[in-house]
Design a protein around this motif. Structure first.
Motif, mmCIF file in Angstrom:
data_model
loop_
_atom_site.group_PDB
_atom_site.id
_atom_site.type_symbol
_atom_site.label_atom_id
_atom_site.label_comp_id
_atom_site.label_asym_id
_atom_site.label_seq_id
_atom_site.Cartn_x
_atom_site.Cartn_y
_atom_site.Cartn_z
ATOM 1 N N GLY A 27 -12.256 -5.142 32.753
ATOM 2 C CA GLY A 27 -13.600 -5.245 32.204
ATOM 3 C C GLY A 27 -13.720 -6.380 31.209
ATOM 4 N N THR A 64 -20.764 -4.255 31.891
ATOM 5 C CA THR A 64 -21.452 -3.036 31.473
ATOM 6 C C THR A 64 -22.907 -3.271 31.100
ATOM 7 O OG1 THR A 64 -20.586 -3.349 29.231
ATOM 8 C CG2 THR A 64 -19.357 -1.878 30.697
ATOM 9 N N ASN A 182 -14.287 6.793 31.289
ATOM 10 C CA ASN A 182 -13.527 6.015 30.313
ATOM 11 C C ASN A 182 -12.450 6.907 29.709
ATOM 12 O OD1 ASN A 182 -15.275 3.863 30.760
ATOM 13 N ND2 ASN A 182 -16.549 4.316 28.975
ATOM 14 N N HIS A 184 -9.081 6.525 27.125
ATOM 15 C CA HIS A 184 -8.171 5.768 26.265
ATOM 16 C C HIS A 184 -7.207 6.723 25.571
ATOM 17 C CE1 HIS A 184 -10.446 2.002 26.637
ATOM 18 N NE2 HIS A 184 -11.541 2.731 26.529
ATOM 19 N N THR A 220 -12.831 3.711 34.416
ATOM 20 C CA THR A 220 -13.561 2.458 34.200
ATOM 21 C C THR A 220 -13.110 1.703 32.958
ATOM 22 O OG1 THR A 220 -15.286 3.971 33.390
ATOM 23 C CG2 THR A 220 -15.637 2.955 35.530
ATOM 24 N N GLU A 221 -12.423 2.378 32.058
ATOM 25 C CA GLU A 221 -11.818 1.719 30.889
ATOM 26 C C GLU A 221 -10.531 2.436 30.539
ATOM 27 O OE1 GLU A 221 -14.221 1.788 27.403
ATOM 28 O OE2 GLU A 221 -15.929 0.766 28.322
ATOM 29 N N PHE A 263 -8.889 -2.454 30.010
ATOM 30 C CA PHE A 263 -9.882 -2.744 28.968
ATOM 31 C C PHE A 263 -9.194 -3.487 27.826
ATOM 32 C CE2 PHE A 263 -12.405 -1.617 25.210
ATOM 33 C CZ PHE A 263 -13.679 -1.892 25.661
ATOM 34 N N GLU A 264 -9.653 -4.652 27.500
ATOM 35 C CA GLU A 264 -10.653 -5.469 28.129
ATOM 36 C C GLU A 264 -10.168 -6.904 28.106
ATOM 37 O OE1 GLU A 264 -14.402 -5.721 25.896
ATOM 38 O OE2 GLU A 264 -13.324 -5.133 24.099
#
Length: 295
Positions: A27, A64, A182, A184, A220-221, A263-264
């Motif tokens: 991303g 995004t 997402n 993390h 997605t992250e 990311f990222e």
């Protein structure tokens, strides 16, 4: 015959194993890295990003929001090097209702890009990224956009993106074409950088599979900050960011059904704190020669 066997064994022992990028994509913000104010990327900067992504083994890039003419510039850059785009419409008003005009305008922007760059350019389209609104409001707009695009011949899968915890606790968020989550490990607070891959694939993914059976899952992250304060046992440092990315890359190798976006691309110094500012990868590591070492 025996000599050939010994020769083969000797050669096999010295042939290096190539480093492999097992992430699906990476991303990027629409703002260039390293600036204290939000500054739009130029066409040349998007081209450089897409080229670097391709050369580092990424097969897709994620955006995004469509501000800064990002959809057209990112799509053009991706097309030039033969990679795809996971496109995201941002809810700039904070809620769906406050963002309706902007979202509807962006849907038309996507329709134009789809006609220009082709259906194969886009992995998917997401409506909102962690929108602070009710699940019903978010999904009503997702279904509205999906229905409209389908009616005009756009076949790109449509969904939304939220934190993995919100999706786990609200399975309605995975009611559209795919799951966009997402995840993390740093923000879990109970994991070290060396556990980043296990966190995603042994905690997050099983929870999402249980909540959203049969759905394609995109993480997605996922990344790690290099600066800022610690969060429990999670330490923000350059060494820990490298360790987390290496661990995530190896975990991605072991389950190809899950698509993970790193990311990222670069640090975003306009963000609120050092943790948020320092997830960037570019300029910190030699990816194929170091972070994406053989697992």
């Amino acid at each position: 015959m025996y000599m050939n066997r010994f020769l083969c064994l000797a050669l096999c022992l010295v042939i290096p194993i190539a480093a492999t990028n097992n992430f699906a994509g990476i991303g990027a913000s629409n703002s260039i890295g390293g600036t204290s104010t939000y500054t739009c990327r130029t066409a040349d900067q998007w081209n450089a990003f897409a080229s670097n992504a391709k050369n580092s083994g990424f097969k897709s890039i994620r955006i995004t929001g469509f501000d800064c003419n990002a959809l057209d510039l990112a799509s053009s850059a991706a097309a030039a090097v033969g990679i795809q785009v996971l496109a995201g419409i941002y809810a700039s008003g904070g809620t769906i209702a406050a963002s309706l005009t902007q979202i509807n305008n962006d849907v038309q922007t996507f329709r134009t890009a789809y006609a220009k760059y082709g259906s194969g350019r886009y992995v998917g389209l997401t409506i909102g990224n962690e929108v602070n609104d009710s699940v019903d409001n978010i999904m009503a707009k997702v279904y509205d956009v999906r229905g409209y695009l389908g009616s005009v011949g756009v076949t790109t899968p449509v969904s939304t993106v939220h934190t993995w915890v919100n999706i786990r606790d609200n399975p309605a968020l995975c009611g559209a074409d795919f799951v966009g989550a997402n995840a993390h490990a740093f923000y879990d607070g109970g994991r070290t950088s060396g556990q980043a891959g296990d966190f995603v694939f042994k905690t997050v993914v099983p929870a999402l599979k249980a909540a959203c059976p049969g759905k394609k899952i995109y993480i997605t992250e996922s990344g790690w900050p290099s600066r800022g304060g610690s969060n429990g046992v999670a330490v923000a440092s350059l060494a820990d960011e490298r360790n987390a990315l290496l661990n995530l890359n190896c975990a991605c190798r072991d389950d190809r059904s899950i698509s993970v976006y790193a990311f990222e691309y670069d640090d975003q110094d306009w963000k609120a704190n050092d943790n948020e500012r320092s997830f960037g990868i570019s300029g910190k590591f030699n990816l194929l020669g170091d972070v994406f070492a053989p697992c």
